[in-house]
Design an enzyme around this catalytic site. Structure first.
Site, PDB file in Angstrom:
ATOM      1  N   ARG A  64      24.396 -45.413  32.400  1.00 25.54           N
ATOM      2  CA  ARG A  64      23.495 -44.518  33.124  1.00 25.54           C
ATOM      3  C   ARG A  64      22.188 -44.295  32.352  1.00 25.54           C
ATOM      4  O   ARG A  64      21.093 -44.332  32.918  1.00 25.54           O
ATOM      5  CB  ARG A  64      24.259 -43.215  33.372  1.00 25.54           C
ATOM      6  CG  ARG A  64      23.462 -42.037  33.842  1.00 25.54           C
ATOM      7  CD  ARG A  64      22.962 -42.256  35.244  1.00 25.54           C
ATOM      8  NE  ARG A  64      21.714 -41.548  35.411  1.00 25.54           N
ATOM      9  CZ  ARG A  64      21.524 -40.587  36.293  1.00 25.54           C
ATOM     10  NH1 ARG A  64      22.472 -40.240  37.106  1.00 25.54           N
ATOM     11  NH2 ARG A  64      20.351 -40.000  36.386  1.00 25.54           N
ATOM     12  N   ARG A  90      19.901 -41.563  44.527  1.00 21.44           N
ATOM     13  CA  ARG A  90      20.449 -41.361  43.176  1.00 21.44           C
ATOM     14  C   ARG A  90      19.745 -40.201  42.499  1.00 21.44           C
ATOM     15  O   ARG A  90      18.590 -39.904  42.806  1.00 21.44           O
ATOM     16  CB  ARG A  90      20.280 -42.619  42.336  1.00 21.44           C
ATOM     17  CG  ARG A  90      21.152 -43.740  42.836  1.00 21.44           C
ATOM     18  CD  ARG A  90      21.040 -44.974  41.997  1.00 21.44           C
ATOM     19  NE  ARG A  90      21.661 -46.065  42.711  1.00 21.44           N
ATOM     20  CZ  ARG A  90      22.965 -46.311  42.716  1.00 21.44           C
ATOM     21  NH1 ARG A  90      23.779 -45.561  42.012  1.00 21.44           N
ATOM     22  NH2 ARG A  90      23.454 -47.307  43.424  1.00 21.44           N
ATOM     23  N   LEU A  92      17.899 -38.571  39.498  1.00 23.43           N
ATOM     24  CA  LEU A  92      17.043 -39.059  38.418  1.00 23.43           C
ATOM     25  C   LEU A  92      17.298 -38.262  37.141  1.00 23.43           C
ATOM     26  O   LEU A  92      17.632 -37.074  37.183  1.00 23.43           O
ATOM     27  CB  LEU A  92      15.575 -38.942  38.835  1.00 23.43           C
ATOM     28  CG  LEU A  92      15.203 -39.923  39.950  1.00 23.43           C
ATOM     29  CD1 LEU A  92      13.934 -39.474  40.645  1.00 23.43           C
ATOM     30  CD2 LEU A  92      15.059 -41.338  39.412  1.00 23.43           C
ATOM     31  N   ASN A 104      10.445 -34.793  47.107  1.00 23.81           N
ATOM     32  CA  ASN A 104      11.625 -35.372  47.764  1.00 23.81           C
ATOM     33  C   ASN A 104      11.701 -34.857  49.196  1.00 23.81           C
ATOM     34  O   ASN A 104      11.319 -33.717  49.464  1.00 23.81           O
ATOM     35  CB  ASN A 104      12.894 -34.943  47.011  1.00 23.81           C
ATOM     36  CG  ASN A 104      14.163 -35.486  47.638  1.00 23.81           C
ATOM     37  OD1 ASN A 104      14.232 -36.664  48.014  1.00 23.81           O
ATOM     38  ND2 ASN A 104      15.181 -34.649  47.769  1.00 23.81           N
ATOM     39  N   HIS A 106      14.501 -34.088  52.158  1.00 21.55           N
ATOM     40  CA  HIS A 106      15.952 -33.879  52.273  1.00 21.55           C
ATOM     41  C   HIS A 106      16.289 -33.450  53.699  1.00 21.55           C
ATOM     42  O   HIS A 106      15.621 -32.568  54.253  1.00 21.55           O
ATOM     43  CB  HIS A 106      16.399 -32.803  51.273  1.00 21.55           C
ATOM     44  CG  HIS A 106      17.870 -32.549  51.326  1.00 21.55           C
ATOM     45  ND1 HIS A 106      18.782 -33.388  50.730  1.00 21.55           N
ATOM     46  CD2 HIS A 106      18.595 -31.577  51.947  1.00 21.55           C
ATOM     47  CE1 HIS A 106      20.002 -32.930  50.962  1.00 21.55           C
ATOM     48  NE2 HIS A 106      19.914 -31.840  51.698  1.00 21.55           N
ATOM     49  N   ASP A 142      18.250 -31.200  44.546  1.00 23.33           N
ATOM     50  CA  ASP A 142      17.809 -30.552  45.791  1.00 23.33           C
ATOM     51  C   ASP A 142      17.510 -29.061  45.627  1.00 23.33           C
ATOM     52  O   ASP A 142      17.707 -28.270  46.563  1.00 23.33           O
ATOM     53  CB  ASP A 142      18.860 -30.755  46.905  1.00 23.33           C
ATOM     54  CG  ASP A 142      19.021 -32.221  47.283  1.00 23.33           C
ATOM     55  OD1 ASP A 142      18.049 -32.985  47.130  1.00 23.33           O
ATOM     56  OD2 ASP A 142      20.113 -32.608  47.717  1.00 23.33           O
TER      57      ASP A 142
HETATM   58  C1  GRF Z   1      16.163 -39.455  55.141  1.00 21.58           C
HETATM   59  O1  GRF Z   1      16.732 -38.741  56.193  1.00 21.58           O
HETATM   60  C2  GRF Z   1      16.082 -38.606  53.903  1.00 21.58           C
HETATM   61  O2  GRF Z   1      15.922 -37.254  54.163  1.00 21.58           O
HETATM   62  C3  GRF Z   1      17.433 -38.849  53.282  1.00 21.58           C
HETATM   63  O3  GRF Z   1      17.684 -40.211  53.500  1.00 21.58           O
HETATM   64  C4  GRF Z   1      17.045 -40.615  54.707  1.00 21.58           C
HETATM   65  C5  GRF Z   1      16.256 -41.857  54.396  1.00 21.58           C
HETATM   66  O4  GRF Z   1      15.876 -42.513  55.545  1.00 21.58           O
HETATM   67  N1  GRF Z   1      17.453 -38.465  51.894  1.00 21.58           N
HETATM   68  P1  GRF Z   1      14.841 -43.741  55.493  1.00 21.58           P
HETATM   69  O5  GRF Z   1      15.369 -44.740  54.469  1.00 21.58           O
HETATM   70  O6  GRF Z   1      13.502 -43.205  55.121  1.00 21.58           O
HETATM   71  O7  GRF Z   1      14.871 -44.306  56.875  1.00 21.58           O
END
Ligand code: GRF
Length: 199
Positions: A64, A90, A92, A104, A106, A142
């Protein structure tokens, strides 16, 4: 003419959010994309857009820590002002998080349903409203300061795929919007609070 901020995007999957970023006026430019597995649709999208796609696979590294260091080195080579995690699945390492300002996206209304199964968990919990969050990345998964959120209603009969499809549509607007605000120095982070500055 100023070229704006340098952006590196990290992806694991299809790359639909990367596509939305590529189509948007960000006030910056995507100079590299990094994926953690060969065959990620995101790598193909990047190459089609003429952007280098770096592949840094955990399986190619001893452990890792070695993979973490390789990701830091690969991203540092592109000298980004901002890193965007667009479906990067993953966690980081601390060195990365402390070094690069990172956003990010989410697929839930954080702090509800952090982690890799946010959509299925929201559905299983029976919530009537979920959504998506764009936040700055900190060491805890997150959990960073929230830049923007938008709600998405859960419909009767939704499956994880149908619900995730509607969340993605919102992500495709919200993520480029937040990246553009960051690139134009319109977001100020004070502790947990992200404030939008109006010109
Ligand atoms: C998205 O819904 C994001 O929020 C989540 O993974 C998905 C990625 O989708 N973490 P894409 O690869 O951008 O289509």
């Amino acid at each position: 003419m100023p070229v704006g901020k340098r952006i590196v995007v990290l992806c694991s999957g299809e790359g639909s959010n990367l596509g939305a970023l590529l189509d948007a006026d960000l006030g910056g430019r995507i100079v590299a994309v990094l994926v953690d597995r060969e065959g990620a649709g995101a790598a193909r999208r990047a190459r089609e857009a003429g952007i280098p796609a770096l592949v840094v696979r955990p399986g190619d590294h001893a452990d890792r820590a070695d993979w973490d260091a390789a990701v830091v080195d690969a991203v540092a080579t592109a000298a980004p002002d901002l890193v965007v995690l667009a479906g990067f699945m993953r966690v980081l390492g601390v060195v990365f998080v402390r070094r690069f300002p990172t956003l990010n996206v989410h697929p839930s209304l954080l702090p509800a349903f952090p982690g890799a199964h946010a959509v299925a968990e929201a559905l299983a919990h029976g919530v009537k409203l979920t959504g998506c969050t764009v936040h700055y990345v900190v060491e805890e998964v997150d959990a960073g300061p929230i830049a923007a959120q938008e709600a998405v209603p859960v419909h009767p009969g939704d499956t994880p795929d149908s619900l995730h499809g509607r969340i993605r549509e919102v992500e495709h607007r919200l993520l480029p919007h937040v990246v553009a605000l960051h690139c134009r120095d319109r977001l100020r982070v004070r502790g947990r609070i992200v404030q939008e500055l109006h010109p």
